[in-house]
Design an enzyme around this catalytic site. Structure first.
Site, PDB file in Angstrom:
ATOM      1  N   GLN A 147     -19.148 -23.556 -37.794  1.00  0.00           N
ATOM      2  CA  GLN A 147     -20.420 -23.029 -37.296  1.00  0.00           C
ATOM      3  C   GLN A 147     -20.347 -22.626 -35.815  1.00  0.00           C
ATOM      4  O   GLN A 147     -20.728 -21.515 -35.456  1.00  0.00           O
ATOM      5  CB  GLN A 147     -21.527 -24.068 -37.516  1.00  0.00           C
ATOM      6  CG  GLN A 147     -21.786 -24.342 -38.991  1.00  0.00           C
ATOM      7  CD  GLN A 147     -22.934 -25.307 -39.207  1.00  0.00           C
ATOM      8  OE1 GLN A 147     -24.109 -24.945 -39.195  1.00  0.00           O
ATOM      9  NE2 GLN A 147     -22.594 -26.572 -39.406  1.00  0.00           N
TER      10      GLN A 147
ATOM     11  N   ALA B  55     -12.710 -29.827 -36.536  1.00  0.00           N
ATOM     12  CA  ALA B  55     -13.053 -31.230 -36.780  1.00  0.00           C
ATOM     13  C   ALA B  55     -13.085 -31.510 -38.275  1.00  0.00           C
ATOM     14  O   ALA B  55     -13.307 -30.607 -39.082  1.00  0.00           O
ATOM     15  CB  ALA B  55     -14.413 -31.568 -36.163  1.00  0.00           C
ATOM     16  N   TYR B  56     -12.855 -32.752 -38.616  1.00  0.00           N
ATOM     17  CA  TYR B  56     -13.070 -33.232 -39.979  1.00  0.00           C
ATOM     18  C   TYR B  56     -14.516 -33.705 -40.003  1.00  0.00           C
ATOM     19  O   TYR B  56     -14.853 -34.727 -39.411  1.00  0.00           O
ATOM     20  CB  TYR B  56     -12.107 -34.371 -40.287  1.00  0.00           C
ATOM     21  CG  TYR B  56     -12.157 -34.858 -41.725  1.00  0.00           C
ATOM     22  CD1 TYR B  56     -11.097 -34.620 -42.591  1.00  0.00           C
ATOM     23  CD2 TYR B  56     -13.253 -35.572 -42.212  1.00  0.00           C
ATOM     24  CE1 TYR B  56     -11.125 -35.072 -43.909  1.00  0.00           C
ATOM     25  CE2 TYR B  56     -13.294 -36.020 -43.525  1.00  0.00           C
ATOM     26  CZ  TYR B  56     -12.231 -35.771 -44.367  1.00  0.00           C
ATOM     27  OH  TYR B  56     -12.272 -36.220 -45.669  1.00  0.00           O
TER      28      TYR B  56
ATOM     29  N   TYR C  45     -16.121 -41.403 -39.758  1.00  0.00           N
ATOM     30  CA  TYR C  45     -16.239 -40.144 -39.023  1.00  0.00           C
ATOM     31  C   TYR C  45     -16.536 -40.404 -37.550  1.00  0.00           C
ATOM     32  O   TYR C  45     -15.856 -39.881 -36.660  1.00  0.00           O
ATOM     33  CB  TYR C  45     -17.341 -39.288 -39.645  1.00  0.00           C
ATOM     34  CG  TYR C  45     -17.767 -38.116 -38.794  1.00  0.00           C
ATOM     35  CD1 TYR C  45     -16.920 -37.032 -38.589  1.00  0.00           C
ATOM     36  CD2 TYR C  45     -19.024 -38.086 -38.180  1.00  0.00           C
ATOM     37  CE1 TYR C  45     -17.299 -35.955 -37.796  1.00  0.00           C
ATOM     38  CE2 TYR C  45     -19.418 -37.011 -37.395  1.00  0.00           C
ATOM     39  CZ  TYR C  45     -18.555 -35.958 -37.202  1.00  0.00           C
ATOM     40  OH  TYR C  45     -18.942 -34.901 -36.415  1.00  0.00           O
TER      41      TYR C  45
ATOM     42  N   TRP D 267     -26.800 -32.738 -35.237  1.00  0.00           N
ATOM     43  CA  TRP D 267     -27.559 -31.997 -36.240  1.00  0.00           C
ATOM     44  C   TRP D 267     -27.315 -30.487 -36.159  1.00  0.00           C
ATOM     45  O   TRP D 267     -28.247 -29.682 -36.106  1.00  0.00           O
ATOM     46  CB  TRP D 267     -29.050 -32.289 -36.100  1.00  0.00           C
ATOM     47  CG  TRP D 267     -29.499 -33.699 -36.277  1.00  0.00           C
ATOM     48  CD1 TRP D 267     -28.741 -34.832 -36.159  1.00  0.00           C
ATOM     49  CD2 TRP D 267     -30.826 -34.135 -36.588  1.00  0.00           C
ATOM     50  NE1 TRP D 267     -29.523 -35.947 -36.370  1.00  0.00           N
ATOM     51  CE2 TRP D 267     -30.817 -35.549 -36.636  1.00  0.00           C
ATOM     52  CE3 TRP D 267     -32.031 -33.474 -36.807  1.00  0.00           C
ATOM     53  CZ2 TRP D 267     -31.941 -36.307 -36.908  1.00  0.00           C
ATOM     54  CZ3 TRP D 267     -33.165 -34.225 -37.073  1.00  0.00           C
ATOM     55  CH2 TRP D 267     -33.118 -35.622 -37.136  1.00  0.00           C
TER      56      TRP D 267
END
Length: 288
Positions: free
Chosen positions: A12, A61-62, A126, A152
């Site tokens: 994103q 990132a995971y 995470y 978020w």
């Protein structure tokens, strides 16, 4: 000209940086796991030398929060070990490194907005692997480098809460959404713009952490209600508690981030969450 390597460019934030890139006088190299393995130090080093990179924005990132509970090895590989490699190379070659982290480094039991120096205490794999990545970077300490914690995230790109609500809202007459997790959404486009805007002014001898999300405070329930309202979707949103929607990984119940530091040091303003949502929905063709 600054040559910028953007990792995780299909995500994103990375996708938003790509969209905004034409507005900036930088030369960008957008990569994903398909064309650059950031878990392999030699691969990173070769790419950086070949393209004369002098700045890295690590969007990789995971992020599969629940899956990470059973897939700790891969979560650690991307969220800690890859960050360690990027930091080491940045230190060796005097490269500026901007790394994106998360509100999940906190346990969410606070009752006032989290400042950067507040005690961290992840309650998920995470969150722990993201914190471990932060600590690796801080220990190595590449100059002129920062960590940005956010929360978020949503965007017109990729999979996210806004898109899920739009889809479910059109498929169902009513939905149950959690009301006892509090925080602030972050429109990835504004985070991307902030990173590109502050980049020339990052000048520090120790890795510095900043918080960034949109302004305001709300629950997932409030967020869902506003998504339906703005998109004019006739779907009833019912408030539910976290225990009614169990997940493998724990989420922070309170993850409001204090953004005073980044606003003051870089003299920036941050948009209100409703205005940001409105802008995103317009870009998605959900609002006129």
């Amino acid at each position: 000209m600054t040559n910028i390597l953007v990792t995780g460019s299909n995500g994103q934030v990375g996708s938003e940086i790509r969209e905004l890139s034409k507005e900036y006088d930088y030369h960008f190299f957008f990569t994903s796991k398909d064309n650059l393995d950031i878990t392999n130090k030699q691969n990173i080093k070769d790419f950086i030398e070949r393209n004369e990179i002098n700045c890295i924005i690590n969007c990789a990132a995971y992020t599969a929060v629940d899956k990470a509970e059973e897939d700790k090895i891969n979560a650690d590989l991307v969220n800690r070990k890859a960050v360690k490699k990027l930091a080491k190379i940045s230190k060796e070659k005097d490269i500026k490194l901007i790394h994106i982290s998360t509100d999940y480094v906190f346990d969410g039991t606070n009752h006032k907005p989290y400042c950067e120096e507040f005690k961290t205490k992840p309650n998920s794999v995470y969150g722990q692997t993201k914190l471990d990545g932060e600590n690796e970077m801080i220990k190595i300490n590449p100059y002129n480098s920062i960590i940005i914690r956010t929360s978020w995230i949503y965007s017109s790109f990729g999979n996210n809460f806004v898109k899920t609500m739009l889809r479910h809202g059109r498929e169902k007459e009513e939905l149950g959404v959690i009301f006892d997790q509090i925080g602030t959404p972050t429109y990835a486009r504004y985070l991307a713009k902030t990173i590109l805007d502050i980049l020339p002014n990052i000048n520090n001898d120790k890795v510095t952490i900043y918080n960034y999300s949109n302004e305001g405070v709300l629950s997932w329930y409030d967020f869902s209600k506003e998504i339906m309202k703005m998109a004019k979707i006739d779907c009833k949103i019912n408030p539910i508690e976290t225990f009614e929607y169990p997940t493998p990984a724990s989420r922070p119940h309170y993850s409001l981030l204090n953004k005073s530091k980044i606003k003051k040091e870089f003299n920036i303003s941050i948009p209100y969450w409703k205005d940001s949502l409105d802008e995103c929905l317009k870009r998605m063709g959900e609002r006129k």
